[in-house]
Motif scaffolding. Structure first.
Motif, PDB file in Angstrom:
ATOM      1  N   UNK A  35       0.793  -1.155  -0.016  1.00  0.00           N
ATOM      2  CA  UNK A  35       0.061  -0.001  -0.009  1.00  0.00           C
ATOM      3  C   UNK A  35       0.904   1.225   0.144  1.00  0.00           C
ATOM      4  N   UNK A  37       0.652   5.456   1.139  1.00  0.00           N
ATOM      5  CA  UNK A  37      -0.012   6.538   1.772  1.00  0.00           C
ATOM      6  C   UNK A  37       0.425   7.851   1.667  1.00  0.00           C
ATOM      7  N   UNK A  40      -1.662  12.572   5.390  1.00  0.00           N
ATOM      8  CA  UNK A  40      -3.123  12.882   5.674  1.00  0.00           C
ATOM      9  C   UNK A  40      -4.217  12.252   4.826  1.00  0.00           C
ATOM     10  N   UNK A  41      -3.474  11.318   3.880  1.00  0.00           N
ATOM     11  CA  UNK A  41      -4.696  10.591   3.175  1.00  0.00           C
ATOM     12  C   UNK A  41      -4.784   9.040   3.594  1.00  0.00           C
ATOM     13  N   UNK A  42      -5.526   8.319   2.819  1.00  0.00           N
ATOM     14  CA  UNK A  42      -5.792   7.082   2.952  1.00  0.00           C
ATOM     15  C   UNK A  42      -4.883   6.127   2.317  1.00  0.00           C
ATOM     16  N   UNK A  43      -4.752   4.904   2.777  1.00  0.00           N
ATOM     17  CA  UNK A  43      -3.747   3.988   2.208  1.00  0.00           C
ATOM     18  C   UNK A  43      -4.418   3.723   0.626  1.00  0.00           C
ATOM     19  N   UNK A  86       4.437   6.983   2.104  1.00  0.00           N
ATOM     20  CA  UNK A  86       4.808   5.736   3.188  1.00  0.00           C
ATOM     21  C   UNK A  86       4.416   4.784   2.389  1.00  0.00           C
ATOM     22  N   UNK A  88       3.520   0.599   2.721  1.00  0.00           N
ATOM     23  CA  UNK A  88       3.178  -0.345   3.743  1.00  0.00           C
ATOM     24  C   UNK A  88       3.358  -1.772   3.053  1.00  0.00           C
ATOM     25  N   UNK A 100       0.358  -5.556   9.143  1.00  0.00           N
ATOM     26  CA  UNK A 100       0.905  -4.577   8.591  1.00  0.00           C
ATOM     27  C   UNK A 100       2.232  -4.349   9.345  1.00  0.00           C
ATOM     28  N   UNK A 102       5.670  -1.480   9.687  1.00  0.00           N
ATOM     29  CA  UNK A 102       5.622  -0.449  10.313  1.00  0.00           C
ATOM     30  C   UNK A 102       5.728   0.800   9.297  1.00  0.00           C
ATOM     31  N   UNK A 103       5.796   0.280   7.937  1.00  0.00           N
ATOM     32  CA  UNK A 103       5.927   1.258   7.022  1.00  0.00           C
ATOM     33  C   UNK A 103       7.215   2.011   6.675  1.00  0.00           C
TER      34      UNK A 103
END
Lengths: 110, 112
Positions: A35, A37, A40-43, A86, A88, A100, A102-103
């Motif tokens: 994923x 990200x 401030x947005x969604x994955x 970021x 994931x 998940x 840690x990114x």
């Protein structure tokens, strides 16, 4: 419970360079997701890898899966600023649960 | 198709107060998940609904957290009373069958 380890946590890379993000998981998983990200947005789902040796590519990103090593990689080719985000990884189990990492916070600098 | 929506986007409360987070999944998605991310750490699973039933709530930290999913549609996550360590970003995600998760933008909760 599946444990997912991702590294590096932070990655600063120059435009035009290549790099790889690693994702290890602890027990059997039937699929692996990547994923992205933005702040401030969604994955957003990038890739799903279903079997050993699976490789998916989209633009400058390529994901692969080695189920024997319990390892997935996300390879970035010739990075550009737009890839800063970021990333994931998430391992899925037969209980329909997602675990998940840690990114990896990626910053691409000129 | 409308995405997963979460409300509020931000919440700042004092220790001891109550906060309720809401998630509206994508229509038709039976699976609804709650996750939490504390700064710099992994996105940690809290619980999973299938329709209105709790499939797995093993990730809920303690009994100060209560999740419901009314009629198998929207879900709420209540924290009462809130503690400092509850601060983080709470994500909701939904999926159809065994498909990928679709995430909301998250609720950033700050407990002071």
């Amino acid at each position: 419970e599946l444990k997912v380890e991702q590294n590096p946590l932070f990655l600063s890379m120059q435009e035009g360079k290549n790099y790889t993000i690693y994702c290890n998981y602890s027990t059997t998983s039937d699929r692996l997701y990547w994923y992205r990200q933005d702040p401030g947005k969604s994955l957003e789902s990038l890739f799903v890898l279903l079997s050993n040796g699976a490789v998916k590519q989209e633009g400058r990103l390529m994901a692969s899966l080695d189920t024997k090593a319990r390892l997935s990689t996300l390879h970035i080719t010739a990075a550009v600023h737009d890839l800063s985000a970021t990333y994931f990884c998430a391992a899925h189990n037969t209980g329909n649960q997602f675990y998940f990492g840690t990114g990896t916070s990626l910053t691409v600098i000129p | 198709e409308a995405g997963v929506t979460q409300f509020p986007s931000h919440s700042v409360i004092e220790k001891g107060q109550t906060v309720t987070l809401r998630c509206d999944p994508i229509s038709g998605h039976d699976n609804l998940y709650w996750y939490r991310r504390v700064m710099g750490k992994e996105i940690k699973f809290l619980l999973h609904f299938v329709k209105e039933s709790k499939q797995d709530e093993s990730g809920m930290p303690n009994n100060r957290f209560l999740a419901e999913r009314t009629g198998g549609t929207y879900s709420t996550l209540k924290v009462q009373p809130a503690e400092l360590e509850d601060s983080g970003v709470y994500f909701c995600a939904s999926s159809r069958d065994w498909g990928p998760l679709h995430f909301g933008n998250g609720t950033r909760l700050t407990v002071t």
